[in-house]
Motif scaffolding. Structure first.
Motif, PDB file in Angstrom:
ATOM      1  N   MET A 142       0.837  -1.179   0.000  1.00  0.00           N
ATOM      2  CA  MET A 142       0.000   0.000   0.000  1.00  0.00           C
ATOM      3  C   MET A 142       0.879   1.239   0.000  1.00  0.00           C
ATOM      4  O   MET A 142       1.869   1.307   0.699  1.00  0.00           O
ATOM      5  N   THR A 143       0.498   2.227  -0.777  1.00  0.00           N
ATOM      6  CA  THR A 143       1.299   3.437  -0.861  1.00  0.00           C
ATOM      7  C   THR A 143       0.763   4.495   0.085  1.00  0.00           C
ATOM      8  O   THR A 143      -0.428   4.584   0.329  1.00  0.00           O
ATOM      9  N   SER A 144       1.670   5.294   0.621  1.00  0.00           N
ATOM     10  CA  SER A 144       1.260   6.386   1.494  1.00  0.00           C
ATOM     11  C   SER A 144       1.186   7.664   0.675  1.00  0.00           C
ATOM     12  O   SER A 144       1.679   7.739  -0.442  1.00  0.00           O
ATOM     13  N   PRO A 172       6.105  -2.968 -15.876  1.00  0.00           N
ATOM     14  CA  PRO A 172       5.373  -4.106 -16.436  1.00  0.00           C
ATOM     15  C   PRO A 172       6.175  -5.388 -16.253  1.00  0.00           C
ATOM     16  O   PRO A 172       7.404  -5.357 -16.196  1.00  0.00           O
ATOM     17  N   ARG A 173       5.484  -6.510 -16.155  1.00  0.00           N
ATOM     18  CA  ARG A 173       6.182  -7.799 -16.006  1.00  0.00           C
ATOM     19  C   ARG A 173       7.148  -8.048 -17.151  1.00  0.00           C
ATOM     20  O   ARG A 173       8.176  -8.693 -16.982  1.00  0.00           O
ATOM     21  N   GLU A 232      13.006  -5.272  -6.212  1.00  0.00           N
ATOM     22  CA  GLU A 232      12.965  -3.807  -6.154  1.00  0.00           C
ATOM     23  C   GLU A 232      11.728  -3.200  -6.805  1.00  0.00           C
ATOM     24  O   GLU A 232      11.322  -2.103  -6.444  1.00  0.00           O
ATOM     25  N   VAL A 233      11.178  -3.884  -7.793  1.00  0.00           N
ATOM     26  CA  VAL A 233      10.119  -3.300  -8.615  1.00  0.00           C
ATOM     27  C   VAL A 233       8.815  -4.057  -8.404  1.00  0.00           C
ATOM     28  O   VAL A 233       8.795  -5.286  -8.407  1.00  0.00           O
ATOM     29  N   VAL A 234       7.731  -3.308  -8.229  1.00  0.00           N
ATOM     30  CA  VAL A 234       6.400  -3.909  -8.194  1.00  0.00           C
ATOM     31  C   VAL A 234       6.021  -4.163  -9.640  1.00  0.00           C
ATOM     32  O   VAL A 234       5.842  -3.229 -10.425  1.00  0.00           O
ATOM     33  N   LEU A 235       5.960  -5.440 -10.000  1.00  0.00           N
ATOM     34  CA  LEU A 235       5.671  -5.822 -11.378  1.00  0.00           C
ATOM     35  C   LEU A 235       4.175  -6.028 -11.549  1.00  0.00           C
ATOM     36  O   LEU A 235       3.544  -6.759 -10.789  1.00  0.00           O
TER      37      LEU A 235
END
Length: 107
Positions: A1-3, A50-51, A80-83
């Motif tokens: 979740m982002t703040s 993107p994936r 590191e990356v939300v895919l």
């Protein structure tokens, strides 16, 4: 979740390619500066991509770097990356107009 204070950045495979197998000294320096900035803001910046980023990255790096190192890099990027699924990624970007050219202030 982002703040509310978290900066979300969409990252492209080319930035990682420049970091690990850059052919231009200028592009390598820019990639290094970007990742140093991200590292200094740890917890306040979230990377999205993107994936397909992993496939693009591995496909290029394997031409310049031994396979074992490419595998390690891909695993690091996965952490590191939300895919996001490519369809979800595209829809979200178009809805939020992520394609706009925005100049972020230096870190």
């Amino acid at each position: 979740m982002t703040s509310a204070t978290e900066l979300r950045i969409v990252i492209d495979a080319s930035v990682y390619i420049d970091l690990f197998a850059g052919r231009s000294k200028e592009r390598v320096q820019i990639a290094e500066e970007l990742f140093n900035c991200i590292k200094s803001k740890r917890g306040r910046i979230r990377l999205y991509g993107p994936r397909l980023l992993l496939v693009e990255l591995a496909g290029v790096l394997i031409r310049y770097i031994p396979p074992r190192i490419v595998s390690d890099i891909v695993e690091r990027v996965k952490m590191e990356v939300v895919l996001l699924d490519d369809g979800v990624f595209c829809d979200a970007c178009l809805k939020r107009r992520c394609f706009c050219n925005v100049n972020y202030p230096a870190c």
